[in-house]
Structure formats: structure tokens, C-alpha cells
Design an enzyme around this catalytic site. Structure first.
Site, PDB file in Angstrom:
ATOM      1  N   HIS B 154      87.881  41.053   8.600  1.00  0.00           N
ATOM      2  CA  HIS B 154      86.630  40.418   8.191  1.00  0.00           C
ATOM      3  C   HIS B 154      85.625  40.567   9.326  1.00  0.00           C
ATOM      4  CE1 HIS B 154      88.597  37.187  10.536  1.00  0.00           C
ATOM      5  NE2 HIS B 154      87.365  36.858  10.890  1.00  0.00           N
ATOM      6  N   HIS B 201      89.383  34.486   4.631  1.00  0.00           N
ATOM      7  CA  HIS B 201      87.998  34.943   4.694  1.00  0.00           C
ATOM      8  C   HIS B 201      87.936  36.463   4.704  1.00  0.00           C
ATOM      9  CE1 HIS B 201      89.430  34.737   8.715  1.00  0.00           C
ATOM     10  NE2 HIS B 201      88.413  34.246   9.341  1.00  0.00           N
ATOM     11  N   HIS B 216      81.296  38.967  15.506  1.00  0.00           N
ATOM     12  CA  HIS B 216      82.520  39.730  15.798  1.00  0.00           C
ATOM     13  C   HIS B 216      83.043  40.456  14.566  1.00  0.00           C
ATOM     14  CE1 HIS B 216      84.547  35.914  14.414  1.00  0.00           C
ATOM     15  NE2 HIS B 216      85.394  36.772  13.884  1.00  0.00           N
ATOM     16  N   HIS B 248      91.861  28.539  15.676  1.00  0.00           N
ATOM     17  CA  HIS B 248      90.679  27.968  15.040  1.00  0.00           C
ATOM     18  C   HIS B 248      91.103  26.838  14.108  1.00  0.00           C
ATOM     19  CE1 HIS B 248      88.142  31.219  16.371  1.00  0.00           C
ATOM     20  NE2 HIS B 248      88.681  32.126  15.602  1.00  0.00           N
ATOM     21  N   TYR B 257      89.088  35.933  20.985  1.00  0.00           N
ATOM     22  CA  TYR B 257      87.795  36.616  20.958  1.00  0.00           C
ATOM     23  C   TYR B 257      87.645  37.375  22.264  1.00  0.00           C
ATOM     24  CZ  TYR B 257      85.701  33.744  17.123  1.00  0.00           C
ATOM     25  OH  TYR B 257      85.380  33.139  15.936  1.00  0.00           O
ATOM     26  N   GLU B 267      87.723  40.327  17.427  1.00  0.00           N
ATOM     27  CA  GLU B 267      88.754  39.298  17.361  1.00  0.00           C
ATOM     28  C   GLU B 267      90.068  39.950  16.965  1.00  0.00           C
ATOM     29  OE1 GLU B 267      88.643  36.599  13.925  1.00  0.00           O
ATOM     30  OE2 GLU B 267      89.250  34.947  15.214  1.00  0.00           O
TER      31      GLU B 267
END
Lengths: 311, 311, 311, 311
Positions: B154, B201, B216, B248, B257, B267
Site C-alpha cells: 500500500h 489497507h 511512504h 502501529h 519506517y 515501510e
């Protein structure tokens, strides 16, 4: 909405020989949460991360096995549409009224040529996973009660007419064939692994002369460390293990097969790859299933129980 | 087919200040495979488990950042249908002819109100993941070359008009809002995390005054052990780390990151939960993003770089 | 007996500003087991896998910090022998009678040139780890209560005269230098990591102007997955994290530094290599401690708190 | 020095039926590093994290099995002292001159009542683990070549007179009994697990009528993820697996047993607890070895091969 139609495995109703032993196994050892009992004496459970009311229903009976396996569909319109498509295809369907199962809407039931009863439904009460919806923690104490799988992930069913079953799932219900294993002669699919999502499988079938048989219900874990933890907990609770810990070549999942007190096989596993509609089907020859590591990638052998022990 | 429309992130074209340094980073440190170079001097790479020709295109330029981010759609008919819907919505689209990118079919390009160029395409040459389709092994040597992510998973983009962007992804492209973080005042979405699949995501946006910024590109790993391995490899190769390893709160992913030699953040992460159409959106307050652990669940702080460093 | 003399870290007595908060932290969040309280109001705890009565003693006081850190020695004869060697070396020792600490035999106490009180003892009541001695399971429910470290593993102490301290541990107590970090000038050891076993460290010191300071008490976990779990549990319980999750270049351990409610730093970590008497000392330059990844291998920076925050 | 006497397993000389196949297995599949060949045609290998020149020596012969297993001792004085103690005990010893094995000092060899040849030595050239001694990285590419164990960890030997062997290791060589399994009658030790360190075992024996037999050489991995990786690599290279992946109840190690091309069993494992001199011996009944999970904690069965297949 990119995902339509059938969205996921929803619930399985399982026959156990002794209800209290079954409850002990699925609630205290596997670590599901009991969410209700109905006036038929059935007991409802869910995995800790599942949001819907229940994914497993235990019914005491004289023989072990699976009463039915159900999928949740996107909405009521989808339920009606798929009901229509099943009838068009020539499969009679039955409507089970809302409320026949606790906290569950109307269900459409039909019988596969393999002898299994499959249900579709659009509504089940959301009870949540206990984490809330604002600034949620990633897990809570429930995530470590017993083996504590994330969800009822899929099932493997044994019965006749697998080719017909494949057609129904692909053409009527919109599933996708992900992997298949061939008969010894190589002229037909002996086993099929199907998805209705990005998951590597949502349901699977293996050709078998007796109809309506259950090979296993499968529960998802989050890591290979959790698979070892599951093995330890099984051992500490005298749960008989069939195969594993090992990796399946088929689906790449890392797994343990074991039996509940009634002899119903269940799986706790992690892993597998992400599947998309442009996935090209993977094929396992009959030798590939055994010596090729399809069943047991570490040991590369066709455990006899895989082909013979079902409920 | 249960999955329709947009099926997954396909490719990103990234600007790097020095092509050789960029290639070294993405090929030798991250461990992607170089699959081609075109006559514009662009370099194409794919992650080892990806089947399509390429997911990352590097272009040397005077400033770092993202040229465009593309999604693969189910088929040509879907491409035409979505093109039509975008135009109906009022977004001009451009057709990039097949072959402009190596081994890639016709692309539909449009610009979001956030200033980002997004592309849709239906065709890209399948080059496979090197494992074959009959009795395949679960991985091969490529799975351990560099950090070796499974796929481009993503991206997180920064720009204005996030509310409009959300509407486009939800109403036109069929994405689903999975999580959101609120502005300090709590009256609007500051960040949105969207999926077109079961993944937690496929793209995300954060409100930001400058248009078209990249926060990112994200690459998927298979385990938390692989995240530590990624941290080690970054350190051994002097890759500057921004945040992590940590988890997260948002999406539950376990992450690092870091920055490529041009200052583009990338990431490497694992985890996150499975999303279905009946998922209820999770909300992070502004305090939840920082002290609530949304960004860094271990440290519960809003690293300043998260809000300020983009390319 | 291949292992003689000092055998392992035994107990630490820690000052906490509020006893109930301290108990809550070490018992309910870290997950140690409370094994007793004495008439001085001290509270005794052990890690689940430890067999001896206690490894941590909490004492309420007006300032946080470490009262003393103790090592268990092989037997009473060893205790007397090491007492004699300490006196010969010129370090006065004090005998604390058996029973002054619950379930603990006579202790020999002395003060290091760094200002720390160190104790030796040969006897502490064995209470076991709850697994029994015949056909034992590998773990039980206690292994998952809170963060649930296996044991008090080591401590890092700050004070003056590290060179003298090193001499005492090497020449008098039979410890072995495993790693060291140099002063900015490179002319002396700023930090020393010492073992009395195969473990990568049993105690460590860093040069610091104030005497008798505690940098951290360290608790051992069994895997990197458990380090993430520890981070999650810290976050869920609002335990402030200093550094991590990350890997130390020094000792290779994968770690989190955090603070108890009184501001005493503690570490939960896993890993590190096996040390033998023929180990060649590893050296970290001052730059190596920071940019070289000695402290934080992922981030390669010298967190300011490492050099400044002690109790 | 807290650790004295025998410090660790040093080298094993193994007979293989075909040298090239043996080299392929131990170098390319297991991933050891070839460090030399001598004029007898023997091939020397070491694990990547080992600092000494070699830990495995392969010799081509007409029958598989173990020529000898050696321990490194602290220094030359210890070698002489232990030689003297062995002779006093009544065990003849032989001095093998320095240089008979590449880069290895003088060895003291003796034969156990179980029929196994054991060696002690004090000197072997340090070649290092490739990481250096100043600001070292935690690992390098060698850590991922093949299965890539950290070290030769221990061996399990089968032969008669285990009670005598135990006495020699405990009383003469200073080892410590960690765990034991009982005969079916429960009147004697059938198996003994001994340590000369903090490790859960450095050598083990099982009573067996034929003298001098090898059950397995064992190699240490760093995590359960690495055990799955080892299983995958074995499978991809057609290495026949005996048992696992699983956990041993005995020692708690997580393991795979497999066979090299000559039929010599080897183990790759991780885990086990830390042992100290005050450890209380754990006992496994004969039923405990099988149904109690001593051998295979997941499956709780006494695999027949455990008691019958040796070289």
C-alpha cells in the site's frame, strides 16, 4: 464495493457425542467464547477476534460430524440473488427463518452433490471483539485464553461429486479455485481449495465415496509461535494430534491437525498467501500430495489418516 | 466472482535523485528483482512473490517523490467502466497507451483533489514468482535476498482535500474505509485508511497543505521475525530508520519506517487484521494518533517526522 | 563441577516511591509472582520460571533506585572463600544473618568503588517453578500472566571507578569481560559487560560521576514475539517506554527499555550469544555505541536518556 | 573463572558412505562452512557462529556412524589434570599429537564403557565468525546459507553401561545430570542428559545393547521460525525427516530429527532452559518418554525409530 456476493465462512454446526466435553474442548482448550445456548440445547461460540455473535454451534448427537457449514453474504439482496441462482442451477433451496439460530437472520440452505448442507445468510448480531471502535488496543486478555484462534477460517469436506461441487462454487456462488490435487490417474480433481476472498481458502473438498463427511474445521492463528503454543496446549490437555506441527505444501499454511473429544478433526494454522482474481491455479499431482509435500511439506508423506479418518 | 472492480495496488513510479543509488537500495538492500529498463531510462522491479512484471518503477529526477500510484483492475471491461464512472464524477481521465510502461497494458490516469496521480490498468505480463504451478515449493532463494518483502502492499499519501479523496475512493472506485484519524478539533478526518480487498489497507491519505506528497510506500513481510531481520539489514546497510521496529495501533501492523537514499520514506511491515464489507470503521482521535498509540503503539508518541517529512 | 564460584544473579532490592504502585507494576504488569512480605514491609517476587523464593524485593522509600544486587554462589564454602578474597583485596565485607531476607541464608555484602552494594549468598529456599520434577510440562498459565519474563537476568549500574570495578569482578569474583565500550577519547572503558556463566552478561557497568546509580534491571523473555507482546502489554498499561523494541548491537539482545512507576528503568529482552572462557572481548568505540548501533542497532543513535537518566 | 574444566562440545568425526554427498549435505544444505581438507582425505567444517576452526570432520568409510566426539577444555593444565583423573578412575587414555587434526592441539582420547570414543583438547585455531571484534554486526550473509545453525550443540549416543557413563561424566569430568528417563521397570536410568555449562545438555546417552552407536548430532538454531525454515530447506533438498517439527518434553527444545545421506541422524533445534549447579534433576518415566511427551510433546508418542534407528 470491491468484495461482493459471499463474503466469508460464517458458522458451522457440529455434532458432538457429549455436549459438556465438547464445550470444554472448544471453550476451554481451543479458547472460544460461549455466547449463548438455545432451547434446542445447542451451544454457540465465537473466536475472540470475530465480531459476529457466533461461528460454531455444538449439538449433542449420537454421531459426530457436521450438520451444516454457512457463509455470510453481503446483504439481503445478495441472499435473494444467490438463492435464485442456486434454484436456476437446479439446486433446491430451503429458507430457515430468522431466529432459528440465535441472533441470526434468515438462512438459505441447500445440499451439495457431495452430500453437505451449506447455508447462506446476511445477518447476524454484531457483538464485537471487545476492543471497541475508538483508539482500540490490538488485543486483550481473550486473545490468550486457550489456543485462542482469530477466527473460524475454512473447512475441508469429504464426499462424492467434487467436480459438480466445484462447478457450483465457481459458477453459482462466485468462488475461485486456488489449488487442486489430482486423482492417482491424473484425470480429475481429487481435492479442490476454493476462496471467496483474498484468503488462500474459504472451503475445500476431497472426493470420497461417503457423502456429507467432515475432514476438519480450521481455525486461524497469527504466527508460527502460536502454532507451537497450540501444540503445547493440546498436549497439556491430552488433545490427540493427527499431523503436525508442519507446513502444508498446499496453501503454504503451517498447521496442526487434531481431534476433538468426539473425533471431529480440527485444524489450527497460520499463513498462506494472498489470492487475487488473476491467480493461476496451483496443481498437486497425487504423488505431489504425499511425497511432494502437499499434505506435509516437512515429512513429505501421505499420512494414511488424511484419506481415511473423517466424521 | 466475489472480488470485483479494483483488485490491488499494482505499481508505483518513484523519483530518485540518483538512479544507481536507488537501484542499489531497492534491488540489493530491499531485495526486489530488477525486471527491466526502458528507453526513458526507467528501471522496473518486482517483489519476489509478486507474479506481475513490476510493481516499482524508478525514475531519476531532480526531486524525490511519487509520480503516480496504480491499481490493477479485474479486466478490460472494468477499466472502461471505472473510467466512465470517474468522468461521470467529474474527474478528467487520460488514457496512456499500452506499452508506455514495459509489459503493461493501457492505463487510465487521473488526478485526485489531493494532487496525486492515480492509475488503473487491467493488464501486465505475468512473469511468475519462480515457484511454478505444479507441486510448488513455498519459497526459494529469492525469498531471502535482502529484506525480501512479499509485495508492494500500500502507500500513504499526503495532500489537501482528504474528504473529497475519500468520497472518490468509496463512491467511484468501490473502496471501503477501514480506519480514520480525526483532526485536533475532531470535526473531520485527518487520515483515512482504505481497502479494496480483505487487507487492512490498500491506500491511505493524510490531510496536508501541499499537494501530491508521498509519505511512504509500504512493503509486506511475513512475520515479526522478518521485521527484526529487516531492521538488521537496514542497519548493516546504513539505511536511516525513522520509526520502529514497533506496532502501529492503526491497522495493528508491526512496522519500520525508513528512508531510501533520495529521502523517500518506505515501510516494511507485517500483520494487520482481515477486513470484510461489514467491518465497522475504527476511529482514532488526534490524541489517539499520538499518545493513544495509533502511530507508535509501543512508545505512544506522535513522532514529529510523521507529520512533517514527506517527498 | 564445570561451573563454580558465583553462579547467577540472585536478587535485587529496589526502592519504589509507592509500594502498591510498585507491586502492581512488577506483579500485575510484568507478571512476577508475589512470594512474601516481611515485617519491614518489603515485598518479595519471583519470575515464573525461577525456582528460588525471590529475585526482586521492593522497598518503599523517598527516592527510587537500587539498594543492592546479589549473586548466588555455589555453596557455603564458596561464600566463605569469596568473602576472604574480597577482604584480601581490601574490600570490607559485612555478614547479614540468615533470615534478614525471607527464605534467604547468610549474605556477604560489600560496596564497590562505583558505590553499589553487592551481596553474595549460598542459600535461598527452593519453591520451584510450578512444573514439578516428573514428566513436566514445558510451561503453565503463569508463563502468560503479564509480560511473564523467565528470570531476572542482569542489571546495568552507573557509577565512578569502572576500571576498579572490572578488576574486582574479574580478579576476585571470577567474572569474564564479554564486551566493552570505550570513552570518547578511546583511552579507557566507559562501559563493561561481564558474565559469570555462558550468558552474554550477568552484570554491566557504565562510568558515571554519581555513585550507586541504577540504569536498569533486566528480565529475560524467550522470543522476539514475546518482545512485541511485552511492548503491547506495556502500552496497554501506560508503562512509559524509553527505547525499543530494537536490537542492541552490544550483546545482540532484542530489547525494550521502559520505566516503572517510580522511574526505575527495567528491560525486557531476548537473545544474545553463548559465551565461553575462550571468548575474545568485543569492543565498541564511543561512536560505535551510538552511530555504530551498539545501543540501538536499528536506529544507530545514542539516545540521550541512555547517558543521563538513572535512579 | 566461574566456568572451569570441560567448556563445550568441540568436534565430532562422522563417517559418511560417500564423501561428496556428505559434503553437499553438511555444507550446502545444513550450511556449514568448509574450513579444510587433510591428507587423510577428511573434510573439516564449522557452523557460521563458531569461532574455532572446525566442529565437524567427515571421513568416508564403509559404514556410517561416529568415530569420536570431543570436548574443548579450559587450557593445557586442565587437559593434563583431566587426563590424570581419567587414568585414576581406571580409564586408559591415549594422547593424539597436535596436528593430527588440522589446526587442533594435542588430544586426550579414551573409550567409554558405552563403546564411544571421547576426546578432550585445549587448543584449536581461532578463525572467528566473520563479524570482527570492533563494533560488530550481529550476523552476516553466512547466517542464512542453508539451514545455518549457530553451533554444534550436543550429541545423543546409544550404547551399554549408561550408569557407568553417567558416573564418569559426573565424577571425573565434572558434568551435571540435567534430566533422565527411566527404564520400563523404573529401576535405572535408560537415558541421561548431561551438561558441562548453562546449556540444557552438552551430551546425552541412551542404554542400548550395541556399543558405540550414534543417535544424532545436534545443531542449534536461534528461533522457532528458523526451525520451520529448516524443515522447508530439508524438504526442498529431499532430506528425509524422522520426527518433527515438534517440541521435546525432555529439555523443552523445539526440534526436527532428520537423516544425512549416509543415514546418520542429525537434529536442528532451538530452545531449552538455562541450567545452574543447583538445578534439580527432572525425571521422565518410561511412559513419560512416550505418552508423556518426553520425546514428542505435540504427539505424545514413542516413535519407534527413536529406539531402533542408530548408526
Amino acid at each position: 464495493m470491491a468484495m461482493t456476493g459471499v463474503i466469508r465462512p460464517g458458522h458451522a454446526q457440529l455434532r458432538v457425542l457429549n455436549l459438556e466435553e465438547g464445550i470444554h474442548h472448544y471453550r476451554d482448550v481451543l479458547g472460544m467464547q460461549e455466547t449463548g445456548r438455545d432451547d434446542q440445547g445447542r451451544v454457540y461460540l465465537k473466536c475472540w477476534e470475530e465480531h459476529d455473535h457466533s461461528s460454531l454451534v455444538l449439538r449433542e448427537a449420537d454421531s459426530a460430524g457436521l450438520d451444516f457449514f454457512a457463509f455470510k453474504v453481503l446483504d439481503k439482496a445478495t441472499l435473494d440473488r444467490l438463492d435464485g441462482r442456486l434454484r436456476e442451477y437446479g439446486l433446491p433451496t430451503e429458507r430457515i427463518p430468522a431466529g432459528e439460530m440465535l441472533e441470526t437472520g434468515e438462512r438459505v440452505r441447500f445440499t451439495l452433490p457431495s452430500g453437505h448442507q451449506i447455508e447462506l445468510y446476511a445477518e447476524k448480531t454484531r457483538v464485537g471483539n471487545g476492543l471497541g471502535h475508538v483508539n482500540p488496543n490490538p488485543w486483550n486478555a481473550a486473545a490468550e485464553k486457550g489456543i485462542a484462534p482469530l477466527r473460524l477460517d475454512h473447512c475441508l469436506l469429504y464426499g462424492p461429486n467434487v467436480a459438480k461441487v466445484q462447478e457450483i462454487f465457481e459458477k453459482v456462488l462466485g468462488f475461485q479455485l486456488v489449488e487442486r490435487s489430482l486423482t492417482p490417474e491424473g484425470d480429475a480433481n481429487m481435492g479442490i481449495w476454493l476462496t471467496c476472498s483474498n484468503k488462500v481458502h474459504d472451503i475445500a473438498f476431497v472426493e470420497y465415496p461417503e457423502p456429507g463427511k467432515l475432514h476438519h474445521l480450521s481455525f486461524l492463528l497469527s504466527s508460527w509461535d502460536k502454532v507451537l503454543r497450540a501444540a503445547d496446549i493440546m498436549s497439556m490437555n491430552s488433545v490427540p494430534v493427527d499431523i503436525g506441527p508442519t507446513r502444508h505444501g498446499i496453501t503454504q499454511g503451517a498447521t496442526i491437525y487434531a481431534w476433538d473429544p468426539s473425533g471431529n478433526r480440527f485444524e489450527t494454522f497460520m499463513g498462506g498467501y494472498t489470492v487475487y482474481p488473476d491467480h493461476e491455479v496451483l496443481t498437486w499431482t497425487f504423488e505431489g500430495l504425499g511425497e511432494g509435500g502437499g499434505l506435509d511439506f516437512a515429512q513429505r508423506k501421505l499420512h494414511e489418516s488424511f484419506l481415511t479418518v473423517v466424521t
